[in-house]
Design a protein around this motif. Sequence first.
Motif, short mmCIF file in Angstrom:
data_model
loop_
_atom_site.label_atom_id
_atom_site.label_comp_id
_atom_site.label_asym_id
_atom_site.label_seq_id
_atom_site.Cartn_x
_atom_site.Cartn_y
_atom_site.Cartn_z
N ASN A 124 0.93 -1.26 -0.13
CA ASN A 124 -0.05 0.15 0.01
C ASN A 124 0.81 1.11 -0.02
N LYS B 161 -4.15 2.51 4.36
CA LYS B 161 -4.90 2.56 2.98
C LYS B 161 -4.82 1.13 2.47
N ARG B 162 -5.95 0.89 1.81
CA ARG B 162 -5.91 -0.40 1.08
C ARG B 162 -5.03 -0.53 -0.16
N GLY C 77 -7.15 1.47 -2.55
CA GLY C 77 -6.52 2.40 -1.78
C GLY C 77 -6.69 3.95 -2.52
N ARG C 78 -6.60 3.88 -3.91
CA ARG C 78 -6.67 5.01 -4.60
C ARG C 78 -7.89 5.59 -4.41
N ARG C 79 -9.20 4.94 -4.06
CA ARG C 79 -10.32 5.67 -4.05
C ARG C 79 -10.51 6.23 -2.77
N GLY C 80 -9.51 5.74 -1.81
CA GLY C 80 -9.80 6.21 -0.33
C GLY C 80 -10.06 5.17 0.58
N ASP C 81 -10.28 3.75 0.20
CA ASP C 81 -10.54 2.65 1.08
C ASP C 81 -9.53 2.40 2.05
N SER C 82 -9.96 2.55 3.12
CA SER C 82 -8.84 2.09 4.40
C SER C 82 -9.12 1.20 5.31
#
Length: 164
Positions: free
Chosen positions: A15, A99-100, A105-110
């Motif tokens: 990540n 972040k994933r 992760g680029r979308r903001g998922d964590s």
Amino acid sequence: MLPITEKTLRASFVNASRRESNDLPLPEGFDATPWADLDYLGWHDPKIARRAYVVVPGLDGEVVGVLLTSTDRAPRSRALCSWCRDVRLPNGVVTFGAKRAGAAGRRGDSVATLVCEGFECSLNVRKDPPLPYEGFDAAAARAERIDVLRLRVAGFADVVREGA
């Protein structure tokens, strides 16, 4: 944990960008790391406040590195580490977020977890647990705590990696 090289460590981060992986500082005393006593390697970045790193043997046997960020605030009450679950902690517990990997992760998922502030989990699970009754097998309990710690840490790393 099996010994790893600096090259393997830097390549393991799922990540982090290549630049972040190449620029991250190695843990202090990396060359003298007691690998046999560790279930994962965790350390804080001495230059960037709130940043930390963990390198974990994943459930599939691959080494997985995760870049972590701690929160600004400590939990309001005495928190329990999600990895070692030691109730006799000599240290504080901090919320770390990651972040994933990949598009998620680029979308903001964590994801986040509560972990011993100094990453002392490997030490904590190797302490003899209190004897709850006569005849209690402390060695078996310690071995089980080590196995469970390894599963929890690898599971967290795999959740971060699933975003890829």
